[in-house]
Design a protein around this motif. Structure first.
Motif, PDB file in Angstrom:
ATOM      1  N   LEU A  51       1.041  -1.259  -0.129  1.00  0.00           N
ATOM      2  CA  LEU A  51      -0.108   0.119   0.073  1.00  0.00           C
ATOM      3  C   LEU A  51       0.972   1.389   0.098  1.00  0.00           C
ATOM      4  O   LEU A  51       0.750   2.284  -0.481  1.00  0.00           O
ATOM      5  N   GLY A  52       1.984   1.321   0.830  1.00  0.00           N
ATOM      6  CA  GLY A  52       2.929   2.661   0.757  1.00  0.00           C
ATOM      7  C   GLY A  52       3.383   2.463  -0.491  1.00  0.00           C
ATOM      8  O   GLY A  52       3.841   3.516  -1.123  1.00  0.00           O
ATOM      9  N   ARG A  53       4.098   1.467  -1.283  1.00  0.00           N
ATOM     10  CA  ARG A  53       4.574   1.659  -2.311  1.00  0.00           C
ATOM     11  C   ARG A  53       3.693   2.032  -3.521  1.00  0.00           C
ATOM     12  O   ARG A  53       3.843   2.820  -4.252  1.00  0.00           O
ATOM     13  N   ARG A  54       2.341   1.741  -3.475  1.00  0.00           N
ATOM     14  CA  ARG A  54       1.279   2.385  -4.450  1.00  0.00           C
ATOM     15  C   ARG A  54       1.136   3.619  -4.314  1.00  0.00           C
ATOM     16  O   ARG A  54       1.157   4.377  -5.074  1.00  0.00           O
ATOM     17  N   GLN A  55       0.961   4.303  -2.807  1.00  0.00           N
ATOM     18  CA  GLN A  55       0.843   5.529  -2.630  1.00  0.00           C
ATOM     19  C   GLN A  55       1.971   6.278  -3.300  1.00  0.00           C
ATOM     20  O   GLN A  55       2.132   7.470  -3.718  1.00  0.00           O
ATOM     21  N   PHE A  56       3.352   5.762  -2.973  1.00  0.00           N
ATOM     22  CA  PHE A  56       4.507   6.542  -3.429  1.00  0.00           C
ATOM     23  C   PHE A  56       4.513   6.671  -4.979  1.00  0.00           C
ATOM     24  O   PHE A  56       4.653   7.621  -5.457  1.00  0.00           O
TER      25      PHE A  56
END
Length: 93
Positions: A51-56
């Protein structure tokens, strides 16, 4: 837009994705858990890292990307190693 590529507005400070930070903390903390909770915590860390990677990728200002990658890698390692240990001890016992 000026010659240096800025539009004259002050740059917003970078803020790291909260998903990635929580995922990394869970992944590191799962090393201190017994096998079954460590599997669950490792899976949660992987999900939060993704989820953090997608947000990044949507907004690069939420970087640095190494935090989400670390959460995915450490969480995946914990998940795989503890699941393997559980499987071996369950089958052999």
């Amino acid at each position: 837009m000026s010659a240096d590529g800025s539009d004259g507005r002050p740059a917003k400070p970078r803020r790291t994705s909260l998903y990635a930070i929580i995922g990394l903390l869970i992944a590191v903390g799962s090393f201190m858990l017994p096998a079954v909770p460590a599997v669950v915590a490792g899976a949660g860390a992987v999900v939060l890292g993704v989820l953090g990677r997608r947000q990044f990728r949507r907004d690069p200002r939420t970087g640095p990307s190494w935090v989400s990658l670390a959460a995915i890698i450490v969480g995946g390692f914990v998940l795989a190693s503890q699941a393997l240990l559980l499987a071996v001890f369950t089958v052999s016992g």
